[in-house]
Design a protein around this motif. Structure first.
Motif, short mmCIF file in Angstrom:
data_model
loop_
_atom_site.label_atom_id
_atom_site.label_comp_id
_atom_site.label_asym_id
_atom_site.label_seq_id
_atom_site.Cartn_x
_atom_site.Cartn_y
_atom_site.Cartn_z
N ARG A 7 4.90 -10.87 -4.37
CA ARG A 7 3.99 -10.91 -3.23
C ARG A 7 2.76 -10.11 -3.63
N VAL A 8 1.56 -10.71 -3.46
CA VAL A 8 0.32 -10.03 -3.82
C VAL A 8 -0.59 -9.99 -2.59
N GLY A 9 -0.98 -8.78 -2.18
CA GLY A 9 -1.89 -8.61 -1.04
C GLY A 9 -3.23 -8.06 -1.52
N PHE A 10 -4.33 -8.57 -0.96
CA PHE A 10 -5.68 -8.12 -1.34
C PHE A 10 -6.32 -7.40 -0.15
N TYR A 11 -6.86 -6.20 -0.41
CA TYR A 11 -7.45 -5.39 0.67
C TYR A 11 -8.79 -4.82 0.21
N GLY A 12 -9.81 -5.01 1.05
CA GLY A 12 -11.13 -4.49 0.74
C GLY A 12 -12.19 -5.57 0.86
N SER A 13 -13.38 -5.17 1.34
CA SER A 13 -14.46 -6.14 1.59
C SER A 13 -14.97 -6.78 0.30
N LYS A 14 -14.71 -6.13 -0.84
CA LYS A 14 -15.16 -6.69 -2.13
C LYS A 14 -14.52 -8.06 -2.39
N PHE A 15 -13.33 -8.27 -1.80
CA PHE A 15 -12.62 -9.54 -2.04
C PHE A 15 -13.19 -10.70 -1.21
N GLY A 16 -14.08 -10.41 -0.27
CA GLY A 16 -14.65 -11.48 0.56
C GLY A 16 -13.58 -12.16 1.41
N GLU A 22 -2.50 -12.53 1.87
CA GLU A 22 -1.31 -12.28 1.06
C GLU A 22 -0.80 -13.59 0.49
N PHE A 23 -0.33 -13.53 -0.75
CA PHE A 23 0.17 -14.73 -1.43
C PHE A 23 1.51 -14.43 -2.08
N VAL A 24 2.27 -15.49 -2.33
CA VAL A 24 3.41 -15.38 -3.26
C VAL A 24 2.96 -16.04 -4.56
N GLN A 52 -13.36 0.36 -9.76
CA GLN A 52 -13.44 -0.12 -8.38
C GLN A 52 -12.14 -0.79 -7.91
N VAL A 53 -11.20 -0.99 -8.82
CA VAL A 53 -9.96 -1.70 -8.48
C VAL A 53 -8.77 -0.76 -8.61
N GLU A 54 -7.92 -0.78 -7.60
CA GLU A 54 -6.75 0.11 -7.61
C GLU A 54 -5.52 -0.68 -7.16
N VAL A 55 -4.41 -0.44 -7.84
CA VAL A 55 -3.15 -1.11 -7.46
C VAL A 55 -2.33 -0.15 -6.60
N ILE A 56 -1.90 -0.62 -5.43
CA ILE A 56 -1.06 0.19 -4.53
C ILE A 56 0.36 0.12 -5.08
N LYS A 57 0.93 1.29 -5.37
CA LYS A 57 2.20 1.34 -6.11
C LYS A 57 3.44 1.07 -5.25
N LYS A 66 -6.91 3.93 5.94
CA LYS A 66 -6.72 5.02 4.98
C LYS A 66 -7.24 4.67 3.58
N LEU A 67 -7.75 3.46 3.42
CA LEU A 67 -8.23 3.03 2.11
C LEU A 67 -9.73 3.28 1.97
N ASP A 68 -10.15 3.53 0.74
CA ASP A 68 -11.58 3.72 0.44
C ASP A 68 -12.30 2.38 0.64
N PRO A 69 -13.26 2.29 1.60
CA PRO A 69 -13.92 1.00 1.89
C PRO A 69 -14.76 0.47 0.73
N ASN A 70 -15.07 1.33 -0.25
CA ASN A 70 -15.90 0.89 -1.38
C ASN A 70 -15.08 0.36 -2.55
N LYS A 71 -13.76 0.36 -2.40
CA LYS A 71 -12.90 -0.09 -3.50
C LYS A 71 -12.13 -1.35 -3.13
N ALA A 72 -11.60 -2.01 -4.15
CA ALA A 72 -10.75 -3.19 -3.96
C ALA A 72 -9.31 -2.79 -4.27
N PHE A 73 -8.40 -3.07 -3.34
CA PHE A 73 -7.00 -2.67 -3.52
C PHE A 73 -6.10 -3.91 -3.62
N ILE A 74 -5.14 -3.84 -4.54
CA ILE A 74 -4.16 -4.93 -4.71
C ILE A 74 -2.77 -4.33 -4.58
N GLN A 75 -1.96 -4.93 -3.73
CA GLN A 75 -0.56 -4.48 -3.61
C GLN A 75 0.34 -5.58 -4.14
N ILE A 76 1.20 -5.21 -5.09
CA ILE A 76 2.07 -6.20 -5.74
C ILE A 76 3.53 -5.78 -5.57
#
Length: 294
Positions: A7-16, A22-24, A52-57, A66-76
């Motif tokens: 499961r991959v989730g994308f968080y942050g305005s950078k992702f448009g 969220e995807f599988v 600018q990219v961070e993976v949520i562990k 709670k996330l930095d609005p200037n960064k792109a976050f990916i949760q896997i």
């Protein structure tokens, strides 16, 4: 041939448009979590900048505040295909279990005070079931998640699931064809080894030493008690099978396993023989009582 799923989730305005989507993802069968993390981090790092990219562990629900609005976050998160009990009757072969997949599951351990792991009596589990818009295999290797359902398991329910899993592992190792002595001994050691932390005996002592004060837990208490009865029977079968597989050099090891098993069975006996009287009241008495009051 078949896949591994994440499961991959994308968080942050950078992702448009991808923000909060969220995807599988379907990956080749031997893909590890670290591999897909590295690949996605590298791919989006090239687009937005590495810093600018961070993976949520973890796999906990994401709070965007709670996330930095200037960064792109990916949760896997690693996920597995999910089937209801009735589905398993039709999904018998390995192919059946890897075809027409729309539902996936992952589990997150937690405690009420916020820690991921705690003692047995405070260990809860959140089971998250995801439904995708299409079924795998599909022309694309990622599919949108359109529905999410959460099931919270109480500590005693977590214990029941763990004991059922241990019992299934014992049954599988015992009846494996061709027999695998090393696998059987590994499973046996984990089941009857008295030094195993949070092992079967500790589970029984925590949940079965007293009848619960809450009547809602009576059924769970009884189910766990029956799980232990099944578990001890499977241990006995596994020991018998191991005895038929070993050579003369392992006879002392077999005796040690048997001693551990008898100690475990002796310690479990008073715990698994105690029934909750309220669950065994004759139905007839209830009916005759209701007639008298009527």
């Amino acid at each position: 041939m078949f896949g591994t799923y994440f499961r991959v989730g994308f968080y942050g305005s950078k992702f448009g448009d991808l923000d909060e989507q969220e995807f599988v993802y379907k990956e080749p069968a031997i893909t590890k979590l670290a591999e897909i993390s590295h690949r996605l981090e590298g791919f989006y790092g090239e687009r937005f900048g590495e810093d600018q990219v961070e993976v949520i562990k973890d796999s906990n629900p994401v709070d965007k505040c709670k996330l930095d609005p200037n960064k792109a976050f990916i949760q896997i998160t690693y996920v597995e295909p999910y089937f209801d009990t009735y589905e398993m009757k039709d999904r018998i072969t390995y192919f059946d279990k890897n075809y027409n997949l729309r539902r996936f599951v992952y589990c997150t351990p937690f405690t009420l005070d916020g820690r991921a792991h705690g003692d047995l009596h405070e260990q809860y589990k959140r089971k998250t079931i995801l439904t995708t818009s299409h079924a795998f295999p599909y022309i694309k290797t990622r599919i949108n998640i359109i529905h999410k359902e959460e099931i919270i398991s109480m500590p005693i329910e977590v214990a029941i699931e763990d004991m059922q899993k241990k019992t299934q592992e014992l049954a599988f190792a015992t009846h494996q064809d061709p027999a695998d002595a090393k696998m059987l001994q590994m499973v046996l050691q984990g089941s009857v080894g008295t030094t195993v932390n949070q092992g079967p005996l500790e589970v029984a002592q925590v949940f079965l030493s007293e009848i619960p004060s809450d009547p809602k837990l009576y059924r769970h208490h009884n189910k766990l008690r029956l799980c232990f009865k099944d578990f001890t029977k499977r241990c006995e079968d596994a020991l018998r099978k191991n005895k038929s597989l070993i050579g003369p050099d392992q006879k002392e090891y077999q005796r040690e396993l048997e001693r551990n098993y008898h100690r475990l069975k002796e310690a479990l006996q008073p715990l698994i023989n105690r029934k909750i009287p309220q669950l065994y009241k004759p139905v007839l008495q209830v009916n005759s009582h209701s007639k008298r009051t009527a």
